[in-house]
Design an enzyme around this catalytic site. Structure first.
Site, short mmCIF file in Angstrom:
data_model
loop_
_atom_site.label_atom_id
_atom_site.label_comp_id
_atom_site.label_asym_id
_atom_site.label_seq_id
_atom_site.Cartn_x
_atom_site.Cartn_y
_atom_site.Cartn_z
N ASP A 8 0.87 -1.18 0.00
CA ASP A 8 0.00 0.00 0.00
C ASP A 8 0.90 1.22 0.00
O ASP A 8 1.42 1.62 1.04
CB ASP A 8 -0.90 -0.05 1.25
CG ASP A 8 -1.53 1.29 1.60
OD1 ASP A 8 -1.73 2.12 0.68
OD2 ASP A 8 -1.84 1.51 2.79
N SER A 12 2.25 9.47 2.26
CA SER A 12 3.39 9.72 3.15
C SER A 12 4.27 8.50 3.36
O SER A 12 5.47 8.63 3.54
CB SER A 12 2.90 10.18 4.53
OG SER A 12 1.97 11.22 4.42
N ALA A 14 4.81 3.93 2.75
CA ALA A 14 4.38 2.68 2.12
C ALA A 14 4.22 1.65 3.23
O ALA A 14 5.04 1.56 4.13
CB ALA A 14 5.42 2.21 1.12
N TYR A 88 -18.95 5.46 -8.71
CA TYR A 88 -18.26 6.75 -8.79
C TYR A 88 -18.37 7.19 -10.23
O TYR A 88 -18.18 6.38 -11.15
CB TYR A 88 -16.78 6.57 -8.40
CG TYR A 88 -16.12 7.74 -7.69
CD1 TYR A 88 -16.65 8.29 -6.53
CD2 TYR A 88 -14.92 8.28 -8.18
CE1 TYR A 88 -16.02 9.34 -5.87
CE2 TYR A 88 -14.27 9.33 -7.52
CZ TYR A 88 -14.83 9.86 -6.37
OH TYR A 88 -14.19 10.88 -5.71
N GLY A 95 -9.49 7.42 -5.64
CA GLY A 95 -8.27 7.00 -4.94
C GLY A 95 -8.28 5.50 -4.67
O GLY A 95 -9.26 4.96 -4.19
N ASP A 97 -6.59 3.88 -2.49
CA ASP A 97 -6.66 3.58 -1.05
C ASP A 97 -8.12 3.61 -0.59
O ASP A 97 -8.51 2.86 0.32
CB ASP A 97 -5.79 4.54 -0.24
CG ASP A 97 -6.05 6.01 -0.53
OD1 ASP A 97 -6.80 6.33 -1.49
OD2 ASP A 97 -5.50 6.86 0.19
N THR A 121 -2.77 11.28 5.45
CA THR A 121 -2.31 12.56 4.92
C THR A 121 -3.52 13.45 4.61
O THR A 121 -3.56 14.62 4.95
CB THR A 121 -1.47 12.31 3.65
OG1 THR A 121 -0.47 11.36 3.98
CG2 THR A 121 -0.86 13.59 3.16
N1 LIG Z 1 5.65 15.93 6.81
C1 LIG Z 1 5.07 15.53 7.93
N2 LIG Z 1 5.44 16.04 9.12
C2 LIG Z 1 4.87 15.65 10.26
N3 LIG Z 1 3.92 14.72 10.32
C3 LIG Z 1 3.51 14.18 9.19
C4 LIG Z 1 4.06 14.54 7.93
N4 LIG Z 1 3.45 13.82 6.97
C5 LIG Z 1 2.58 13.03 7.60
N5 LIG Z 1 2.62 13.23 8.93
C6 LIG Z 1 1.82 12.52 9.95
O1 LIG Z 1 1.24 11.34 9.42
C7 LIG Z 1 -0.18 11.51 9.28
C8 LIG Z 1 -0.68 10.90 7.99
O2 LIG Z 1 0.24 10.05 7.43
P1 LIG Z 1 0.08 8.49 7.56
O3 LIG Z 1 1.28 7.90 6.91
O4 LIG Z 1 -0.20 8.16 8.95
O5 LIG Z 1 -1.20 8.26 6.68
P2 LIG Z 1 -1.70 6.90 6.15
O6 LIG Z 1 -3.17 6.86 6.16
O7 LIG Z 1 -0.99 5.80 6.87
O8 LIG Z 1 -1.22 6.88 4.66
P3 LIG Z 1 -1.29 7.98 3.52
O9 LIG Z 1 0.12 8.36 3.35
O10 LIG Z 1 -1.84 7.26 2.36
O11 LIG Z 1 -2.20 9.07 3.93
C9 LIG Z 1 -0.37 13.00 9.36
O12 LIG Z 1 -1.62 13.46 9.73
C10 LIG Z 1 0.69 13.35 10.40
O13 LIG Z 1 0.26 13.00 11.69
C1 LIG Z 2 -7.77 11.47 -1.32
C2 LIG Z 2 -6.45 10.70 -1.27
C3 LIG Z 2 -5.28 11.67 -1.41
C4 LIG Z 2 -6.38 10.02 0.11
O1 LIG Z 2 -5.20 9.30 0.24
C5 LIG Z 2 -6.41 9.61 -2.37
O2 LIG Z 2 -7.48 8.74 -2.20
C6 LIG Z 2 -6.46 10.19 -3.77
O3 LIG Z 2 -5.48 10.63 -4.29
N1 LIG Z 2 -7.68 10.19 -4.41
C7 LIG Z 2 -7.90 10.62 -5.75
C8 LIG Z 2 -9.13 11.45 -5.91
C9 LIG Z 2 -10.41 10.73 -5.56
O4 LIG Z 2 -10.45 9.80 -4.75
O5 LIG Z 2 -11.47 11.10 -6.14
K LIG Z 3 -5.08 8.12 3.39
#
Ligand SMILES: Nc1ncnc2c1ncn2[C@@H]1O[C@H](COP(=O)(O)OP(=O)(O)OP(=O)(O)O)[C@@H](O)[C@H]1O
Ligand SMILES: CC(C)(CO)[C@@H](O)C(=O)NCCC(=O)O
Ligand SMILES: [K+]
Length: 256
Positions: A8, A12, A14, A88, A95, A97, A121
């Site tokens: 996945d 932010s 993998a 959709y 997305g 995810d 994120t």
């Molecule tokens: N550049 C950054 N600096 C500080 N904290 C960060 C930063 N980027 C992400 N985070 C932290 O990580 C959280 C989201 O990233 P995380 O990797 O937990 O999301 P995820 O759901 O696991 O994956 P995705 O990357 O797809 O969103 C943010 O809300 C924050 O708490």
């Molecule tokens: C909304 C995020 C950034 C959440 O990770 C991702 O699902 C994404 O890039 N989505 C594309 C746009 C959409 O879901 O309509």
């Molecule tokens: K996410």
């Protein structure tokens, strides 16, 4: 023993997991996933099939390296057959995810209407119907994005770790730091409750993503004078929902 490998690639981080059928055997996180990480993992775990899902870059090298060891490699695109139906208007831009988390909800709670909250994120709020339709949802800024953008887009607001000490949010903040913590944390909690109310009282709520634990601490489900926004229906935190959803999509596509 042959395992399945789940990747996945988020915005932010993998997340990589090894599954034995429906069971998670081992998990890792990488800020920058490389092919040598894949090679290291596949040396210890013989892989039968793999699935790659990315909301970021295309990841061609990762897929090439997976193909060297796994018999079957699936990539989650809008073309891959899914165990859920996607309602959709633009499935190609949805997305991946969000698709994966919805598939996870449908696999874990069959026949149940579920609101899937992915607090990473970005924060996404998606409805999965009783009959496993991805009905649609919302995209909002993530926890860190909210506090960080308040700092970068104003002159006077400091950088605040809004996620610190969520049990101790004042109801009416009397300092700048607490006011930001309140706005960010209660804002997300209130959004969750708003979406749950829109979905109806027969809806179960699952919260996943890196900030799921933090946010769940201020959602109140029981007390009469709630300390945080109150959710009338039950909710569950499952940090592995996207990974489990990807595994369900992989198993759905495997030959019998
Ligand atoms: N550049 C950054 N600096 C500080 N904290 C960060 C930063 N980027 C992400 N985070 C932290 O990580 C959280 C989201 O990233 P995380 O990797 O937990 O999301 P995820 O759901 O696991 O994956 P995705 O990357 O797809 O969103 C943010 O809300 C924050 O708490
Ligand atoms: C909304 C995020 C950034 C959440 O990770 C991702 O699902 C994404 O890039 N989505 C594309 C746009 C959409 O879901 O309509
Ligand atoms: K996410």
């Amino acid at each position: 023993m042959a395992y399945n490998l789940i990747i996945d690639q988020g915005n932010s981080r993998a997340k990589v997991a090894i599954f034995d059928k429906w069971q998670i055997v081992k998990q890792w996180q990488f800020y920058q996933l490389t092919t040598s990480d894949i090679d290291t993992i596949t040396r210890s775990y013989p892989i039968e099939a793999a699935i790659y899902c990315s909301v970021a870059t295309y990841g061609e090298e990762i897929i090439v390296s997976l193909r060297k060891t796994a018999k079957r490699v699936y990539e989650l695109t809008s073309m891959l057959p899914l165990p859920i139906t996607v309602d959709y208007a633009t499935p190609a831009t949805l997305g991946r995810d969000r698709i994966a988390a919805a598939a996870g909800a449908a696999a874990l709670f069959p026949g149940q209407k579920v609101l899937v909250v992915d607090a990473g994120t970005a924060v996404t709020y998606d409805l999965v119907t009783q009959n496993a339709h991805f009905a649609g949802g919302s995209i909002a800024p993530g926890l860190w994005m909210r506090s960080h953008s308040l700092h970068t887009m104003t002159k006077r607001l400091p950088e605040v770790d809004a996620e610190n000490n969520p049990e101790n949010l004042p109801l009416w903040a009397t300092s700048t730091t607490d006011a930001i913590r309140n706005g960010v944390m209660r804002g997300i909690a209130a959004e969750i409750i708003y979406h749950a109310e829109m979905a109806g009282s027969d809806t179960f709520v699952i919260i996943t993503g890196g900030d799921a634990d933090t946010i769940s601490k201020i959602i109140d489900t029981t007390s009469e004078s709630p300390s945080g926004p109150r959710l009338k229906t039950g909710f569950e935190v499952d940090p592995d929902l996207v990974t489990k959803g990807l595994n369900s999509i992989l198993l759905y596509n495997e030959p019998d």
